[in-house]
Design a protein around this motif. Structure first.
Motif, PDB file in Angstrom:
ATOM      1  N   ILE A 124     143.465 145.422 -60.578  1.00 45.40           N
ATOM      2  CA  ILE A 124     143.534 144.103 -59.948  1.00 45.40           C
ATOM      3  C   ILE A 124     142.114 143.635 -59.689  1.00 45.40           C
ATOM      4  O   ILE A 124     141.309 144.358 -59.097  1.00 45.40           O
ATOM      5  CB  ILE A 124     144.337 144.147 -58.643  1.00 45.40           C
ATOM      6  CG1 ILE A 124     145.758 144.657 -58.898  1.00 45.40           C
ATOM      7  CG2 ILE A 124     144.387 142.761 -57.994  1.00 45.40           C
ATOM      8  CD1 ILE A 124     146.551 144.912 -57.638  1.00 45.40           C
ATOM      9  N   LEU A 125     141.822 142.428 -60.147  1.00 44.48           N
ATOM     10  CA  LEU A 125     140.502 141.830 -59.948  1.00 44.48           C
ATOM     11  C   LEU A 125     140.650 140.532 -59.178  1.00 44.48           C
ATOM     12  O   LEU A 125     141.639 139.795 -59.347  1.00 44.48           O
ATOM     13  CB  LEU A 125     139.814 141.568 -61.287  1.00 44.48           C
ATOM     14  CG  LEU A 125     139.537 142.805 -62.139  1.00 44.48           C
ATOM     15  CD1 LEU A 125     140.546 142.894 -63.271  1.00 44.48           C
ATOM     16  CD2 LEU A 125     138.121 142.786 -62.694  1.00 44.48           C
ATOM     17  N   HIS A 126     139.670 140.252 -58.323  1.00 44.53           N
ATOM     18  CA  HIS A 126     139.638 139.030 -57.534  1.00 44.53           C
ATOM     19  C   HIS A 126     138.344 138.265 -57.824  1.00 44.53           C
ATOM     20  O   HIS A 126     137.354 138.842 -58.288  1.00 44.53           O
ATOM     21  CB  HIS A 126     139.702 139.348 -56.036  1.00 44.53           C
ATOM     22  CG  HIS A 126     141.054 139.779 -55.552  1.00 44.53           C
ATOM     23  ND1 HIS A 126     141.296 140.107 -54.235  1.00 44.53           N
ATOM     24  CD2 HIS A 126     142.233 139.923 -56.207  1.00 44.53           C
ATOM     25  CE1 HIS A 126     142.570 140.444 -54.098  1.00 44.53           C
ATOM     26  NE2 HIS A 126     143.156 140.347 -55.279  1.00 44.53           N
ATOM     27  N   LYS A 127     138.370 136.983 -57.495  1.00 45.79           N
ATOM     28  CA  LYS A 127     137.163 136.150 -57.592  1.00 45.79           C
ATOM     29  C   LYS A 127     137.227 135.100 -56.494  1.00 45.79           C
ATOM     30  O   LYS A 127     138.257 134.428 -56.329  1.00 45.79           O
ATOM     31  CB  LYS A 127     137.079 135.454 -58.957  1.00 45.79           C
ATOM     32  CG  LYS A 127     135.832 134.565 -59.130  1.00 45.79           C
ATOM     33  CD  LYS A 127     135.841 133.909 -60.504  1.00 45.79           C
ATOM     34  CE  LYS A 127     134.691 132.928 -60.683  1.00 45.79           C
ATOM     35  NZ  LYS A 127     133.386 133.616 -60.831  1.00 45.79           N
ATOM     36  N   ARG A 128     136.148 134.976 -55.750  1.00 51.13           N
ATOM     37  CA  ARG A 128     136.022 133.928 -54.739  1.00 51.13           C
ATOM     38  C   ARG A 128     135.332 132.732 -55.380  1.00 51.13           C
ATOM     39  O   ARG A 128     134.215 132.845 -55.891  1.00 51.13           O
ATOM     40  CB  ARG A 128     135.208 134.440 -53.545  1.00 51.13           C
ATOM     41  CG  ARG A 128     135.130 133.466 -52.368  1.00 51.13           C
ATOM     42  CD  ARG A 128     136.458 133.381 -51.639  1.00 51.13           C
ATOM     43  NE  ARG A 128     136.422 132.362 -50.582  1.00 51.13           N
ATOM     44  CZ  ARG A 128     136.220 132.664 -49.292  1.00 51.13           C
ATOM     45  NH1 ARG A 128     136.041 133.928 -48.920  1.00 51.13           N
ATOM     46  NH2 ARG A 128     136.217 131.709 -48.381  1.00 51.13           N
ATOM     47  N   LEU A 129     135.994 131.589 -55.371  1.00 48.82           N
ATOM     48  CA  LEU A 129     135.435 130.390 -55.993  1.00 48.82           C
ATOM     49  C   LEU A 129     134.579 129.583 -55.027  1.00 48.82           C
ATOM     50  O   LEU A 129     133.672 128.868 -55.452  1.00 48.82           O
ATOM     51  CB  LEU A 129     136.556 129.503 -56.546  1.00 48.82           C
ATOM     52  CG  LEU A 129     137.354 130.088 -57.717  1.00 48.82           C
ATOM     53  CD1 LEU A 129     138.444 129.107 -58.162  1.00 48.82           C
ATOM     54  CD2 LEU A 129     136.445 130.411 -58.887  1.00 48.82           C
ATOM     55  N   ARG A 130     134.864 129.680 -53.760  1.00 50.75           N
ATOM     56  CA  ARG A 130     134.077 128.947 -52.751  1.00 50.75           C
ATOM     57  C   ARG A 130     134.306 129.545 -51.369  1.00 50.75           C
ATOM     58  O   ARG A 130     135.161 130.381 -51.191  1.00 50.75           O
ATOM     59  CB  ARG A 130     134.430 127.456 -52.751  1.00 50.75           C
ATOM     60  CG  ARG A 130     135.900 127.147 -52.521  1.00 50.75           C
ATOM     61  CD  ARG A 130     136.134 125.643 -52.590  1.00 50.75           C
ATOM     62  NE  ARG A 130     137.543 125.302 -52.539  1.00 50.75           N
ATOM     63  CZ  ARG A 130     138.248 125.168 -51.407  1.00 50.75           C
ATOM     64  NH1 ARG A 130     137.646 125.342 -50.247  1.00 50.75           N
ATOM     65  NH2 ARG A 130     139.541 124.855 -51.426  1.00 50.75           N
TER      66      ARG A 130
END
Length: 359
Positions: free
Chosen positions: A353-359
């Motif tokens: 599982i991978l996450h990314k914070r866009l802002r």
């Protein structure tokens, strides 16, 4: 969606020509233009072929006797329903008439409410035919859609063998938050391994959920369980991750789970097990599958054989109604993995599982 085009060479010796999976007509010679467009119902056969050709779940399909064609049709049905939802976005990558990749974006409404930020998930993210060519372009398209919709946080679950897709996401700032193993065992039929007898720990009883117990089970979960991937993401508040798990338990008690078994000592819950149904798999594949969702044990009761008894006794009660039981657990949950293997489970797949914070 903005259409893009790149000229590519479809010669067998070029670039990242697929070594792990095949789609029809990959042997075409000459040049083609890579384009990104929104998929439609007319792409049904090509999308089913893309799902069917996914190369990383063959072992699971063999072990559970899952027909790849039926599975691909089920995944297409789910994709088609999502494509019809105005809040979902999809992008298909093509070289001429050939479909080389598919990506989707869907909102995580409940997670958004709990974490107080707009969140979404990328599903599917299929790029295996030409990963280095198709992956960055499909991801860029999905990220544009995510920003256009104002999402602050994204998640994506990928097969742990799909290194090309993992690397595409990592190159764009996604970070790993968990790895999980998927395990299964037969419950019914002559091929099912026998369930070992395990006596109940002294003073414990096991029965179905009783009315009014959901708050007690949520509190038990809160003080005894802190190992899901939301806790591993520094962008997410731990207290919100805890509330998410507590609310999930309440939803299970209110009907989300097909079965909730509760262990009690002197009438007080000290452990429970939740099982989820798999109606899509049952309907499309004809397999009676139950999903072990959670085993939760009060910390004061741990280490005395309660987990083995809970698992064995609940599986024994379900054995006549289901052919298979399956579950996921974190790759480093070593005590649980040891227990499952002792109880006849085998590992059939793994995810990250991978996450990314866009802002």
């Amino acid at each position: 969606m903005v259409q893009i085009a790149h000229q590519i060479s479809d010669c067998p010796g070029g670039g990242d020509w697929p070594k792990l999976g095949r789609l029809p007509n990959h042997a075409t010679q000459g040049a083609a233009m890579l384009t990104l467009t929104a998929p439609t119902e007319a792409d049904a056969d090509a999308i089913r072929a893309l799902f069917r050709g996914f190369p990383y779940r063959a072992f699971q399909q063999r072990r559970q006797r899952i027909d790849p064609g039926q599975l691909a049709s089920m995944l297409w049905d789910q994709t088609r329903r999502a494509m019809a939802q105005p809040e979902c976005d999809f992008a298909a990558a093509r070289a001429g008439a050939e479909l080389l990749g598919l990506a989707g974006l869907a909102p995580d409404t409940w997670h958004s409410e709990v974490f107080a930020m707009p969140m979404a998930r990328i599903q599917p993210f299929l790029i295996y035919p030409r990963p280095s060519l198709v992956g960055p372009e499909l991801l860029a398209s999905i990220l544009n859609d995510a920003r256009r919709r104002g999402y602050a946080h994204l998640s994506c679950r990928l097969d742990a063998s799909d290194w090309a897709a993992i690397h595409v996401l990592e190159a764009d700032g996604f970070y790993l938050v968990d790895g999980s193993q998927k395990l299964t065992r037969r419950l019914g039929g002559p091929a099912a391994p026998p369930l070992a007898e395990c006596a109940a720990p002294e003073g414990l009883s096991l029965d179905d959920l009783r009315p009014g117990e959901e708050d007690a089970l949520a509190a038990l979960a809160s003080r005894s369980h802190d190992t899901n991937h939301f806790f591993n993401d520094p962008a997410l508040k731990r207290d919100a991750a805890q509330r998410l798990f507590e609310e999930w338990v309440r939803r299970c008690c209110r009907g989300l789970a097909r079965h909730v078994f509760v262990a009690r000592r002197d009438g007080t819950p000290v452990g429970f097990v939740t099982y989820l149904g798999a109606p899509a798999l049952e309907k499309r594949l004809g397999l009676r599958i139950i999903i072990l969702d959670f085993i939760v044990i009060d910390r004061a009761e741990q280490g005395h054989g309660m987990g083995r008894w809970l698992l064995g006794e609940t599986l024994r009660r379900l054995a006549g109604a289901y052919d298979w039981v399956e579950l996921r657990t974190s790759y480093n949950n070593y005590p649980a993995l040891a227990l499952y293997h002792r109880m006849g489970f085998e590992t059939i797949a793994s995810d990250v599982i991978l996450h990314k914070r866009l802002r």
